[in-house]
Motif scaffolding. Structure first.
Motif, PDB file in Angstrom:
ATOM      1  N   ASP A 119       0.818  -1.218   0.000  1.00  0.00           N
ATOM      2  CA  ASP A 119       0.000   0.000   0.000  1.00  0.00           C
ATOM      3  C   ASP A 119       0.848   1.262   0.000  1.00  0.00           C
ATOM      4  N   TRP A 120       2.008   1.239   0.654  1.00  0.00           N
ATOM      5  CA  TRP A 120       2.791   2.465   0.750  1.00  0.00           C
ATOM      6  C   TRP A 120       3.268   2.931  -0.619  1.00  0.00           C
ATOM      7  N   LEU A 121       3.477   2.002  -1.562  1.00  0.00           N
ATOM      8  CA  LEU A 121       3.862   2.394  -2.912  1.00  0.00           C
ATOM      9  C   LEU A 121       2.677   2.962  -3.691  1.00  0.00           C
ATOM     10  N   LEU A 122       1.501   2.404  -3.473  1.00  0.00           N
ATOM     11  CA  LEU A 122       0.315   2.909  -4.166  1.00  0.00           C
ATOM     12  C   LEU A 122      -0.101   4.272  -3.632  1.00  0.00           C
ATOM     13  N   HIS A 123       0.089   4.508  -2.342  1.00  0.00           N
ATOM     14  CA  HIS A 123      -0.325   5.773  -1.747  1.00  0.00           C
ATOM     15  C   HIS A 123       0.663   6.899  -2.039  1.00  0.00           C
TER      16      HIS A 123
END
Length: 702
Positions: free
Chosen positions: A405-409
């Protein structure tokens, strides 16, 4: 006027010389198979004759006008002959009326010349004659450019290879004439400055025209580099900006009074601010580069320049340069103009963790940056991740469910390039979005994939060299320890013999008693040391036995608190299975390291407890702490020490001792706050259920 006359003489003389040489060169070395070679020689010769006349006589003389008419008629006839280069006789028939009409308009210049010499007796008639002559020249230039356009567009692919140089020269010639006579018609007089340039222009256009008549003209191509194109467009943009400012200033001249002065000052301030803010902008330069590459070049990348820059980035070494991991990120980021990037590498369990950060400010990367299943997916699919597609819900190879998720956010994340070496993932480079946003295309995927494999080989080579270096150090260490073992064994044997002799011959009971106790303790310690050292060399593990974790921890605390404050904050009986001597040695290493990292008044704290599955001993200090980079790359590397005179094997030995008992060693640290080491060993009750796993399969979370 004298200066303009001198410059005009030089300009037309150069034009006469260059055109004459070009005519001679085509006549001697031009392609003899071309039917238009003779018309080309005649056209260049008549152009040289016109330049010679213009250099010899004052502008406006009849001989200058007559030679110019002859020059124009020869170029029109050459254009007509160019239509038959690929055997299109039917095209010649269709073009003949248009060419004849243009020639007729040019022939009318004879009549206008006669009128201007004999009948234009008033200024009005002279002006009318001049404007008519200029208008006729504009009509000829426009018609010739239209025919030239139809010639090139309608030509076959092979004919275009032959025509391109000649067509480019003729287009420049007639485009210059079009602008020249348009200005003359608008101002009602011959523009003196542009008139000087006509000779130089003729010389410039004669050179590529002559190139077009070589036998290998199809192999001649004009391919400006991306750097030259970008600089030319930058200069063109700056020139357009200055022209706009000049035109606006001219318009403001019509204003009067204080309003004019106020408006002019405001214009200067606004123009200066715009130039300082807009022109040096990286975003503007990036947009200009992307636009030029998109519309002017067949391929997005200049592969020669990219390869030179890539090898320069990777091959740069020295103490002042960034590490290889960061250079890997920079090499990929330079290709896509990304301002920053991250390198993730798999740990021993296959989970991806941060290994390098190049210019990515404020990156909040978790300890486990990406799951191992994502790495396996990229290994098999060799897919380059497009995070914009992932955010849009597009799933290519089933990777969408595994992207963290941290890459998508983080909207800065643009693409991720897997680094594959022999179909094994050795790293994943996350690239930031370029300043000028664009979509990834097939050329990006191809180039990044090839460069990724090359970079993977460099990382694998570095890992191999590091492993060889460590193996060499261990080999040297083992050789030294062999001598130590031999000496200790001899000492133990001597002391055992002394003990036996003392038991037989000592007369003093008290002395004999003290001597026996001392020798027995020394012998036990030496034998215990031999057993531990022998365990490292022989590779055989001692049989696990039950012991109390709290008892070992309290013993280490009691022994070391004589040197430094050591406090046991929490303790409870914890029955585990393993080797108590090995745990004692490992815990002593960790507590000693905590003491070395702490201030003299700062206590080292121990906690001993159970979580139901394993027993845990936590060593906590409030020292200087360690950076994530040091923990990942140096803490458990043998022979790497941050302490002056340190051997660099304490933390490594502690981890290996804990692993040999089926446990694990975890570490958490923050710079300026302190460090927490946690030893986890299986409880005696749970040991029979989970079994002893091989040490290679037991890893720690760092």
């Amino acid at each position: 006027m004298e200066l303009l006359g001198g410059l005009s003489y030089i300009s037309y003389t150069i034009g006469a010389v260059v055109c004459g040489l070009a005519a001679i060169w085509i006549g001697r070395k031009g392609d003899s198979a071309r039917a238009d070679r003779t018309p080309a020689v005649v056209a260049l010769a008549l152009t040289a004759n016109w330049c010679f006349a213009a250099a010899s006589f004052v502008p406006g003389k009849p001989i200058v006008e007559l030679t110019e008419i002859a020059r124009n008629l020869s170029w029109l006839f050459l254009l007509f002959r160019l239509f038959g280069n690929d055997g299109r006789d039917e095209t010649l028939r269709l073009v003949r009326p248009a060419a004849a009409a243009l020639a007729f308009v040019e022939v009318l210049q004879f009549l206008l010349l006669l009128i201007s010499r004999n009948y234009a007796v008033t200024p009005e008639l002279a002006a009318l004659t001049f404007e008519t002559a200029a208008l006729f020249r504009i009509m000829v230039a426009v018609g010739a450019l239209v025919l030239l356009h139809n010639l090139y567009v309608g030509a076959a692919a092979t004919s275009r290879q032959i025509l391109r140089w000649s067509a480019a020269a003729l287009a420049g010639l007639w485009a210059f004439d079009l602008n020249y006579f348009t200005i003359a018609y608008l101002v009602g007089a011959v523009p003196g400055e542009l008139s000087i340039l006509r000779g130089i222009a003729a010389a410039i256009f004669a050179v590529p025209f002559a190139f077009g008549f070589t036998a290998n003209t199809s192999d001649l191509e004009f391919r400006p580099s991306r750097a030259v194109t970008f600089r030319f467009l930058s200069l063109l943009l700056i020139g357009g900006y200055l022209a706009a400012m000049l035109a606006l200033a001219r318009w403001l001249d019509m204003l009067t009074g204080d309003l004019a002065r106020l408006t002019q000052v405001g214009l200067i301030i606004a123009a200066s601010a715009l130039a300082l803010i807009w022109m040096p902008s990286n975003r503007l330069r990036g947009w200009l580069r992307v636009t030029a590459i998109k519309h002017l070049f067949k391929h997005r990348y200049d592969y020669r320049s990219e390869w030179i820059r890539f090898t320069s980035t990777i091959g740069t070494t020295g103490f002042d340069n960034i590490p290889l991991q960061e250079r890997v990120v920079k090499a990929l980021a330079d290709i896509t103009d990304s301002p920053s990037g991250l390198l993730l590498v798999p740990d021993e369990e296959g989970q991806l963790e941060l290994a390098a950060n190049w210019c990515w400010e404020g990156a909040e990367v978790p300890l486990q940056a990406a799951p191992a299943v994502l790495g396996k997916s990229l290994e098999t699919s060799e897919l380059i991740l497009d995070f914009d597609e992932a955010r849009a819900g597009i799933d290519r190879q089933g990777e969408l469910a595994h992207i963290p998720d941290w890459l998508l956010h983080d909207t800065r994340a643009w693409a991720a390039v897997p680094l594959l070496h022999f179909d094994r993932l050795v790293g994943l480079v996350v690239l930031a979005r370029p300043l000028v946003a664009r979509k990834l295309d097939w050329e990006d995927f191809d180039l990044l994939g090839v460069v990724g494999r090359q970079l993977a080989s460099y990382l694998a080579e570095q890992a191999g060299q590091t492993a060889l270096l460590e193996a060499g150090r261990f080999d040297e260490f083992n050789r030294r320890m062999a001598f130590v073992l031999h000496d200790i064994k001899n000492l133990s044997s001597q002391m055992s013999l002394l003990l036996r002799n003392a038991e037989k011959h000592a007369d003093n009971p008290e002395f004999r008693k003290d001597m026996l106790v001392t020798l027995r303790n020394s012998s036990d310690k030496l034998n215990a040391l031999l057993a531990r050292l022998g365990r490292y060399g022989g590779g055989s593990a001692e049989k696990a036995r039950p012991f109390d974790l709290a008892e070992i921890a309290r013993g280490v605390a009691d022994r070391l608190q004589r040197l430094h404050p050591v406090a046991v904050l929490r303790t409870e009986p914890v029955a585990v299975e393993g080797n108590p001597e090995a745990l004692d040695q490992a815990l002593a290493h960790l507590v000693q390291n905590a003491i070395d990292a702490s201030d003299a008044e700062s206590s080292v704290m121990l906690e001993i407890y159970s979580d139901g599955l394993s027993g845990k001993v936590t060593v906590i200090d409030s020292g200087h702490g360690m950076t994530p980079h040091f923990i990942r790359n140096s803490l458990f590397k043998p022979f790497v020490s941050s302490k002056a005179g340190g051997f660099g094997i304490g933390a490594f030995e502690a981890r290996e001792l804990v692993r040999s008992m089926g446990g694990r060693l975890d570490v958490e640290s923050r710079e300026g706050l302190g460090t927490r080491f946690t030893i986890s060993l299986p409880l005696r009750a749970a040991h029979s259920l989970i079994g002893r796993a091989p040490s290679a399969e037991k890893t720690e979370v760092v």
